[in-house]
Design a protein around this motif. Structure first.
Motif, PDB file in Angstrom:
ATOM      1  N   THR A   7      37.696 -21.649  58.903  1.00  0.00           N
ATOM      2  CA  THR A   7      37.694 -20.235  59.307  1.00  0.00           C
ATOM      3  C   THR A   7      36.774 -19.425  58.393  1.00  0.00           C
ATOM      4  O   THR A   7      35.998 -18.578  58.859  1.00  0.00           O
ATOM      5  N   ILE A   8      36.865 -19.703  57.084  1.00  0.00           N
ATOM      6  CA  ILE A   8      36.014 -18.973  56.131  1.00  0.00           C
ATOM      7  C   ILE A   8      34.542 -19.268  56.426  1.00  0.00           C
ATOM      8  O   ILE A   8      33.705 -18.369  56.420  1.00  0.00           O
ATOM      9  N   LYS A   9      34.258 -20.537  56.733  1.00  0.00           N
ATOM     10  CA  LYS A   9      32.869 -20.913  57.051  1.00  0.00           C
ATOM     11  C   LYS A   9      32.353 -20.145  58.262  1.00  0.00           C
ATOM     12  O   LYS A   9      31.245 -19.623  58.265  1.00  0.00           O
ATOM     13  N   ASP A  15      30.869 -15.036  62.355  1.00  0.00           N
ATOM     14  CA  ASP A  15      31.799 -15.067  63.488  1.00  0.00           C
ATOM     15  C   ASP A  15      32.838 -13.941  63.352  1.00  0.00           C
ATOM     16  O   ASP A  15      33.679 -13.967  62.435  1.00  0.00           O
ATOM     17  N   ASP A  16      32.789 -12.954  64.256  1.00  0.00           N
ATOM     18  CA  ASP A  16      33.694 -11.807  64.181  1.00  0.00           C
ATOM     19  C   ASP A  16      35.145 -12.203  64.436  1.00  0.00           C
ATOM     20  O   ASP A  16      36.065 -11.610  63.872  1.00  0.00           O
ATOM     21  N   GLU A  21      40.761 -13.034  62.401  1.00  0.00           N
ATOM     22  CA  GLU A  21      41.825 -13.970  62.031  1.00  0.00           C
ATOM     23  C   GLU A  21      42.188 -13.801  60.549  1.00  0.00           C
ATOM     24  O   GLU A  21      43.382 -13.758  60.189  1.00  0.00           O
ATOM     25  N   ILE A  22      41.172 -13.668  59.719  1.00  0.00           N
ATOM     26  CA  ILE A  22      41.404 -13.471  58.282  1.00  0.00           C
ATOM     27  C   ILE A  22      42.138 -12.151  58.061  1.00  0.00           C
ATOM     28  O   ILE A  22      43.110 -12.079  57.308  1.00  0.00           O
ATOM     29  N   PHE A  52      38.868  -4.838  52.910  1.00  0.00           N
ATOM     30  CA  PHE A  52      38.233  -5.707  53.905  1.00  0.00           C
ATOM     31  C   PHE A  52      36.764  -5.339  54.122  1.00  0.00           C
ATOM     32  O   PHE A  52      35.942  -6.207  54.411  1.00  0.00           O
ATOM     33  N   LEU A  53      36.472  -4.058  53.954  1.00  0.00           N
ATOM     34  CA  LEU A  53      35.072  -3.621  54.051  1.00  0.00           C
ATOM     35  C   LEU A  53      34.247  -4.283  52.943  1.00  0.00           C
ATOM     36  O   LEU A  53      33.151  -4.804  53.177  1.00  0.00           O
ATOM     37  N   ARG A  54      34.815  -4.273  51.739  1.00  0.00           N
ATOM     38  CA  ARG A  54      34.092  -4.860  50.598  1.00  0.00           C
ATOM     39  C   ARG A  54      33.913  -6.364  50.775  1.00  0.00           C
ATOM     40  O   ARG A  54      32.827  -6.894  50.550  1.00  0.00           O
ATOM     41  N   ILE A  55      34.990  -7.032  51.144  1.00  0.00           N
ATOM     42  CA  ILE A  55      34.883  -8.494  51.234  1.00  0.00           C
ATOM     43  C   ILE A  55      33.958  -8.899  52.388  1.00  0.00           C
ATOM     44  O   ILE A  55      33.237  -9.884  52.288  1.00  0.00           O
ATOM     45  N   HIS A  56      33.955  -8.113  53.470  1.00  0.00           N
ATOM     46  CA  HIS A  56      33.059  -8.415  54.582  1.00  0.00           C
ATOM     47  C   HIS A  56      31.609  -8.237  54.134  1.00  0.00           C
ATOM     48  O   HIS A  56      30.729  -9.004  54.520  1.00  0.00           O
TER      49      HIS A  56
END
Lengths: 184, 167
Positions: A7-9, A15-16, A21-22, A52-56
């Motif tokens: 999923t992380i990959k 992949d949105d 999912e995350i 989530f904005l930062r990690i994205h």
């Protein structure tokens, strides 16, 4: 709950659906951590968004073989502490509050309040009154079950500092729990 | 290990944070000391209480959807800033390579032009002619040098601009 490497990959490759999912898997923990540190629902929601904005934004640098949850909680912890400082700059000194009378440790609240429900109720109330630096480490350790090393990374502290904050936080909690009136 | 030292390590023991050596020492002491073993039981009970009091509750689906919507919108609105190409093959390899090639070619051209200009200047001066052609050659040499410097500067600026986009 940890996210699978595949999923992380997929997310790292853009992949949105993988990102959704995350988000849906880890949002609850991020929100709860922020809420426990900030004691403010709207501010906790802001922390979720910011985290989530930062990690994205940094997904190209994420190594899919490493667990994502500790990294996400680290970002959330930092966002929450930053937010707390913005919300209550005047209470900065209170963040450093130390337990009184540390030479005479208080007894356990377990011995003082025998009724478990009542104990839980008091504990939740008293946890909410703890200074944020102690509440933060307690939440990361006992709600999210992070190791001291992971907490140190999350809050940018040394390992001894994490152990000290946990110890002082629990001592302060014991003080407050044992000094209160109980029904039994 | 004394009772005092053991008591100081009980919380670390229950959190699984003691070194193997210290853990063995504490466990050996606990096997023989009822008071310390009882203190460990109190700490374990406190930790169970904390885990229960801080247990992460379920997030209502409605709130989860709201947070998801908010976050996805924020990501979409931040997209132009986030999609600036980061350090890539182009910025890390192609641009510096082109700059290097330009520098080498430029140096050869400038050197050759300077050599040629010197010969033509001597020739022009000896013939007593106005050295217009030589001035043109010097202009070409200066322009090439400026272009080489600009390519190097552009490459460096490109790399700087692309670093730190993603924090």
């Amino acid at each position: 709950m940890e996210i699978g490497e595949s999923t992380i990959k997929r997310w790292v490759q853009g992949d949105d659906d993988a990102f959704r999912e995350i988000f849906r898997t880890l949002c609850r923990e991020v929100y709860w951590l922020a809420l426990k540190i900030l004691q403010n629902d709207a501010a906790a929601e802001d922390v979720v968004q910011e985290t989530f904005l930062r990690i994205h934004g940094m997904r190209r640098r994420v190594d899919p073989s490493r667990p994502l949850r500790p990294l996400l909680l680290r970002i959330a912890g930092n966002c929450a502490i930053d937010s707390l400082r913005r919300l209550r700059p005047e209470r900065e000194e209170a963040l450093e509050e130390e337990p009184e009378d540390r030479t005479n440790p208080h007894g356990s609240w377990v011995d003082r309040i025998s009724n478990q429900d009542e104990r839980q109720e008091h504990l939740r109330k008293k946890l909410a009154t703890l200074p944020a630096i102690y509440r933060g480490v307690l939440v990361l350790r006992y709600a999210h079950e992070l190791s001291y090393k992971e907490i140190a990374a999350a809050l940018q502290l040394s390992l001894p500092a994490v152990a000290l904050r946990l110890k002082r936080g629990k001592e302060l909690l014991r003080q407050r729990m044992t000094s209160m009136e109980v029904r039994n | 290990m004394s009772c005092k030292n053991v008591r100081e390590n009980l919380e670390l023991l229950d959190d699984g944070e003691l070194s193997p050596h210290d853990e063995t020492e504490v466990l050996t002491h606990l096997a023989e000391c009822r008071e310390c073993a009882s203190a460990l039981e109190s700490i374990r009970a406190e930790h169970r209480d904390l885990t229960a009091a801080l247990a992460v509750p379920d997030l209502p689906e409605e709130k989860l959807r709201l947070l998801e919507k908010r976050t996805l919108e924020a990501i979409a609105s931040a997209a132009p800033a986030q999609t600036v190409p980061g350090p890539s093959l182009v910025s890390n390899v192609v641009v510096p390579l082109v700059a290097c090639i330009a520098a080498v070619v430029g140096t050869i051209v400038v050197g050759w032009n300077a050599h040629s200009a010197k010969a033509r200047l001597s020739e022009a001066l000896a013939a007593g002619r106005n050295p217009t052609e030589m001035t043109l050659i010097i202009l070409v040499a200066v322009s090439t040098t400026v272009l080489v410097l600009a390519a190097g500067h552009l490459s460096s600026a490109w790399n700087r601009a692309n670093k730190g986009v993603i924090r």
